[in-house]
Design a protein around this motif. Sequence first.
Motif, PDB file in Angstrom:
ATOM      1  N   ASP A  42       0.811  -1.211  -0.058  1.00  0.00           N
ATOM      2  CA  ASP A  42       0.048   0.000   0.109  1.00  0.00           C
ATOM      3  C   ASP A  42       1.030   1.338  -0.024  1.00  0.00           C
ATOM      4  O   ASP A  42       1.112   1.928   1.080  1.00  0.00           O
ATOM      5  N   ASP A  77      -6.602  -1.051   0.265  1.00  0.00           N
ATOM      6  CA  ASP A  77      -7.762  -0.672  -0.324  1.00  0.00           C
ATOM      7  C   ASP A  77      -7.328   0.503  -1.437  1.00  0.00           C
ATOM      8  O   ASP A  77      -6.298   1.227  -1.131  1.00  0.00           O
ATOM      9  N   SER A  78      -7.800   0.520  -2.645  1.00  0.00           N
ATOM     10  CA  SER A  78      -7.182   1.229  -3.761  1.00  0.00           C
ATOM     11  C   SER A  78      -8.381   1.664  -4.770  1.00  0.00           C
ATOM     12  O   SER A  78      -9.049   0.650  -5.096  1.00  0.00           O
ATOM     13  N   HIS A  82     -10.366  -0.918  -7.288  1.00  0.00           N
ATOM     14  CA  HIS A  82     -11.917  -0.754  -7.348  1.00  0.00           C
ATOM     15  C   HIS A  82     -12.207  -0.591  -8.926  1.00  0.00           C
ATOM     16  O   HIS A  82     -13.448  -1.214  -9.414  1.00  0.00           O
ATOM     17  N   GLY A 101     -12.583  -9.368  -0.978  1.00  0.00           N
ATOM     18  CA  GLY A 101     -12.310  -8.066  -0.239  1.00  0.00           C
ATOM     19  C   GLY A 101     -12.753  -8.371   1.255  1.00  0.00           C
ATOM     20  O   GLY A 101     -13.575  -9.213   1.527  1.00  0.00           O
ATOM     21  N   ASN A 103     -13.857  -6.457   5.123  1.00  0.00           N
ATOM     22  CA  ASN A 103     -14.223  -5.426   6.167  1.00  0.00           C
ATOM     23  C   ASN A 103     -13.828  -5.964   7.509  1.00  0.00           C
ATOM     24  O   ASN A 103     -14.167  -5.180   8.357  1.00  0.00           O
TER      25      ASN A 103
END
Length: 120
Positions: A42, A77-78, A82, A101, A103
């Motif tokens: 990231d 996350d990117s 997406h 994915g 959460n």
Amino acid sequence: AAPPGPPVYVDLAYLPGSWSARTVDEEFFRRVRSLCYVVSGDDHLKEGVLRPLLDALLSGKHQWGLDIQVTLIPTFDSLVMHEWYQETHDRQQELGITVLGSNSTVAMQDETFPACKVEF
């Protein structure tokens, strides 16, 4: 150019981060066939090479000619991820590629971070 040879089959492969991610191309995915690919790193350098890496997965997996399910596991996350996911979702399904994915978060001592459970 890589010498000719059979593909290598593995259960889990980590894709390089930062500038090394530029070395992952369609030929890589033709030769390194994994049930799960982990996309980590990231950082701002990864964003610039993420889309070509993801497109290379689609192109390389197309060459397999086998009905093997592949799971792609991003660890961050990117926006690029997406967009790629939405734009190529039909192609992913055709090729048997699932993008995980999560959460979920894990709390350890004073830190919390996103997590995803992978079982073999």
